[in-house]
Design a protein around this motif. Structure first.
Motif, PDB file in Angstrom:
ATOM      1  N   LEU A   1      11.965   9.292  53.850  1.00 52.51           N
ATOM      2  CA  LEU A   1      11.245   9.095  55.096  1.00 52.51           C
ATOM      3  C   LEU A   1      12.083   9.704  56.210  1.00 52.51           C
ATOM      4  CD1 LEU A   1       9.037   7.653  56.853  1.00 52.51           C
ATOM      5  CD2 LEU A   1      10.571   5.702  56.861  1.00 52.51           C
ATOM      6  N   VAL A   2      11.455  10.474  57.050  1.00 56.43           N
ATOM      7  CA  VAL A   2      12.139  11.077  58.191  1.00 56.43           C
ATOM      8  C   VAL A   2      11.431  10.645  59.468  1.00 56.43           C
ATOM      9  CG1 VAL A   2      12.681  13.239  59.361  1.00 56.43           C
ATOM     10  CG2 VAL A   2      12.946  13.077  56.883  1.00 56.43           C
ATOM     11  N   LEU A   3      12.204  10.120  60.396  1.00 54.17           N
ATOM     12  CA  LEU A   3      11.671   9.795  61.715  1.00 54.17           C
ATOM     13  C   LEU A   3      11.829  11.017  62.594  1.00 54.17           C
ATOM     14  CD1 LEU A   3      13.276   6.299  62.343  1.00 54.17           C
ATOM     15  CD2 LEU A   3      10.962   6.800  61.562  1.00 54.17           C
ATOM     16  N   THR A   4      10.815  11.306  63.377  1.00 50.79           N
ATOM     17  CA  THR A   4      10.876  12.464  64.258  1.00 50.79           C
ATOM     18  C   THR A   4      10.244  12.146  65.598  1.00 50.79           C
ATOM     19  OG1 THR A   4      10.227  14.788  64.535  1.00 50.79           O
ATOM     20  CG2 THR A   4       8.714  13.397  63.301  1.00 50.79           C
ATOM     21  N   PHE A  22       8.271  14.874  51.533  1.00 48.49           N
ATOM     22  CA  PHE A  22       8.637  13.537  51.969  1.00 48.49           C
ATOM     23  C   PHE A  22       7.813  13.192  53.200  1.00 48.49           C
ATOM     24  CE2 PHE A  22      11.774  16.665  53.383  1.00 48.49           C
ATOM     25  CZ  PHE A  22      11.640  16.593  54.752  1.00 48.49           C
ATOM     26  N   ASN A  23       7.802  11.923  53.544  1.00 44.73           N
ATOM     27  CA  ASN A  23       7.017  11.456  54.686  1.00 44.73           C
ATOM     28  C   ASN A  23       7.758  11.684  56.000  1.00 44.73           C
ATOM     29  OD1 ASN A  23       4.948  10.452  53.039  1.00 44.73           O
ATOM     30  ND2 ASN A  23       6.043   8.542  52.736  1.00 44.73           N
ATOM     31  N   LEU A  24       7.032  12.173  56.993  1.00 45.66           N
ATOM     32  CA  LEU A  24       7.528  12.268  58.356  1.00 45.66           C
ATOM     33  C   LEU A  24       6.739  11.281  59.199  1.00 45.66           C
ATOM     34  CD1 LEU A  24       8.585  15.111  57.353  1.00 45.66           C
ATOM     35  CD2 LEU A  24       8.304  15.792  59.711  1.00 45.66           C
ATOM     36  N   VAL A  25       7.446  10.518  60.009  1.00 43.67           N
ATOM     37  CA  VAL A  25       6.813   9.506  60.848  1.00 43.67           C
ATOM     38  C   VAL A  25       7.191   9.762  62.299  1.00 43.67           C
ATOM     39  CG1 VAL A  25       6.682   7.043  61.366  1.00 43.67           C
ATOM     40  CG2 VAL A  25       6.861   7.809  58.993  1.00 43.67           C
ATOM     41  N   HIS A  26       6.195   9.782  63.166  1.00 39.95           N
ATOM     42  CA  HIS A  26       6.441   9.964  64.598  1.00 39.95           C
ATOM     43  C   HIS A  26       7.047   8.684  65.164  1.00 39.95           C
ATOM     44  CE1 HIS A  26       5.953  11.142  68.732  1.00 39.95           C
ATOM     45  NE2 HIS A  26       5.267  10.030  68.960  1.00 39.95           N
ATOM     46  N   ASP A  27       8.203   8.815  65.766  1.00 39.00           N
ATOM     47  CA  ASP A  27       8.901   7.688  66.384  1.00 39.00           C
ATOM     48  C   ASP A  27       8.583   7.704  67.875  1.00 39.00           C
ATOM     49  OD1 ASP A  27      10.569   5.611  67.045  1.00 39.00           O
ATOM     50  OD2 ASP A  27      12.430   6.702  66.652  1.00 39.00           O
ATOM     51  N   THR A  28       7.526   7.004  68.246  1.00 38.55           N
ATOM     52  CA  THR A  28       7.053   6.983  69.625  1.00 38.55           C
ATOM     53  C   THR A  28       8.157   6.551  70.577  1.00 38.55           C
ATOM     54  OG1 THR A  28       4.852   6.420  68.825  1.00 38.55           O
ATOM     55  CG2 THR A  28       5.267   6.077  71.168  1.00 38.55           C
ATOM     56  N   ASP A  29       8.474   7.433  71.523  1.00 38.32           N
ATOM     57  CA  ASP A  29       9.488   7.163  72.548  1.00 38.32           C
ATOM     58  C   ASP A  29      10.837   6.761  71.956  1.00 38.32           C
ATOM     59  OD1 ASP A  29       7.651   7.698  74.617  1.00 38.32           O
ATOM     60  OD2 ASP A  29       6.905   5.635  74.537  1.00 38.32           O
ATOM     61  N   ASN A  30      11.137   7.215  70.733  1.00 36.47           N
ATOM     62  CA  ASN A  30      12.415   6.921  70.055  1.00 36.47           C
ATOM     63  C   ASN A  30      12.677   5.428  69.909  1.00 36.47           C
ATOM     64  OD1 ASN A  30      13.559   9.634  69.578  1.00 36.47           O
ATOM     65  ND2 ASN A  30      13.438   9.777  71.805  1.00 36.47           N
ATOM     66  N   GLN A  31      11.622   4.638  69.777  1.00 33.79           N
ATOM     67  CA  GLN A  31      11.769   3.184  69.692  1.00 33.79           C
ATOM     68  C   GLN A  31      12.556   2.759  68.461  1.00 33.79           C
ATOM     69  OE1 GLN A  31       7.943   1.297  70.047  1.00 33.79           O
ATOM     70  NE2 GLN A  31       7.437   2.416  71.897  1.00 33.79           N
ATOM     71  N   GLY A  37      20.307   2.303  66.745  1.00 34.08           N
ATOM     72  CA  GLY A  37      21.534   2.633  67.453  1.00 34.08           C
ATOM     73  C   GLY A  37      21.864   4.116  67.496  1.00 34.08           C
ATOM     74  N   VAL A  38      20.870   4.978  67.255  1.00 36.89           N
ATOM     75  CA  VAL A  38      21.124   6.414  67.270  1.00 36.89           C
ATOM     76  C   VAL A  38      20.437   7.116  68.444  1.00 36.89           C
ATOM     77  CG1 VAL A  38      21.586   6.547  64.805  1.00 36.89           C
ATOM     78  CG2 VAL A  38      19.251   6.887  65.623  1.00 36.89           C
ATOM     79  N   LYS A  41      18.700   5.562  76.029  1.00 42.83           N
ATOM     80  CA  LYS A  41      18.204   6.093  77.297  1.00 42.83           C
ATOM     81  C   LYS A  41      19.328   6.161  78.324  1.00 42.83           C
ATOM     82  CE  LYS A  41      13.613   4.257  76.536  1.00 42.83           C
ATOM     83  NZ  LYS A  41      12.649   3.226  76.844  1.00 42.83           N
ATOM     84  N   ILE A  42      20.293   5.251  78.215  1.00 46.66           N
ATOM     85  CA  ILE A  42      21.407   5.178  79.161  1.00 46.66           C
ATOM     86  C   ILE A  42      22.424   6.287  78.898  1.00 46.66           C
ATOM     87  CG2 ILE A  42      23.315   3.747  79.981  1.00 46.66           C
ATOM     88  CD1 ILE A  42      21.567   1.306  79.194  1.00 46.66           C
ATOM     89  N   HIS A  43      22.688   6.581  77.621  1.00 47.42           N
ATOM     90  CA  HIS A  43      23.657   7.614  77.230  1.00 47.42           C
ATOM     91  C   HIS A  43      22.971   8.631  76.318  1.00 47.42           C
ATOM     92  CE1 HIS A  43      26.843   5.185  78.929  1.00 47.42           C
ATOM     93  NE2 HIS A  43      26.406   4.161  78.229  1.00 47.42           N
ATOM     94  N   PRO A  44      22.112   9.485  76.885  1.00 48.68           N
ATOM     95  CA  PRO A  44      21.373  10.433  76.051  1.00 48.68           C
ATOM     96  C   PRO A  44      22.291  11.471  75.404  1.00 48.68           C
ATOM     97  CG  PRO A  44      20.992  10.875  78.374  1.00 48.68           C
ATOM     98  CD  PRO A  44      21.796   9.613  78.295  1.00 48.68           C
ATOM     99  N   LEU A  45      21.867  11.934  74.260  1.00 47.95           N
ATOM    100  CA  LEU A  45      22.632  12.914  73.495  1.00 47.95           C
ATOM    101  C   LEU A  45      22.956  14.147  74.316  1.00 47.95           C
ATOM    102  CD1 LEU A  45      23.799  13.784  70.747  1.00 47.95           C
ATOM    103  CD2 LEU A  45      21.541  14.642  70.157  1.00 47.95           C
TER     104      LEU A  45
END
Length: 102
Positions: A1-4, A22-31, A37-38, A41-45
Motif C-alpha cells: 500500500l502506498v499513500l500519496t 500495488f494499491n495507491l491511496v490518496h492521503d487527503t491533506d496528508n492526514q 509522524g512523517v 504543517k509546522i515543519h514542512p519538508l
C-alpha cells in the motif's frame, strides 16, 4: 500500500501507465502521513531539505502486523537514505515467529 498526496483523480492513470501492482491511496491533506509522524504543517519538508519546493511528506516505510502494531518503521529524513530489506524481513518474520509460539 502506498499513500500519496497525488490528486485522487490522477491515481488510476498512474497505476495504468506504470503497470503498478500495488494499491495507491490518496492521503487527503496528508492526514495519515501526519499521524504517522512523517508530515508536519509546522515543519514542512521544503523548509528542511534543499531542492524540495512542494508540500509533501518524508518518504517512509512501515511494516504493520495483523493486529495493527507497527513492527518496522523507517523515515528518510535526508531523502538519500533507504530502508534495508533485511531489517524489514527480520521484523516481519519476528512477528510470524511470535505468533507460532502463542
Amino acid at each position: 500500500l502506498v499513500l500519496t498526496s497525488l490528486p485522487a483523480d490522477q491515481i488510476p492513470d498512474l497505476v495504468r501507465t506504470q503497470g503498478l501492482q500495488f494499491n495507491l491511496v490518496h492521503d487527503t491533506d496528508n492526514q495519515i502521513a501526519e499521524q504517522l509522524g512523517v508530515y508536519s504543517k509546522i515543519h514542512p519538508l521544503w523548509q528542511l531539505v534543499a531542492g524540495v519546493d512542494a508540500d509533501v511528506s518524508f518518504p517512509a516505510t512501515f511494516a504493520v502486523a495483523q493486529n495493527g502494531a507497527v513492527v518496522y518503521d523507517f523515515v528518510s529524513e535526508d531523502l538519500e537514505s533507504f530502508f534495508q530489506v533485511r531489517d524489514v524481513l527480520t521484523a516481519v518474520y519476528s512477528v510470524k515467529d511470535i505468533r507460532q509460539i502463542a
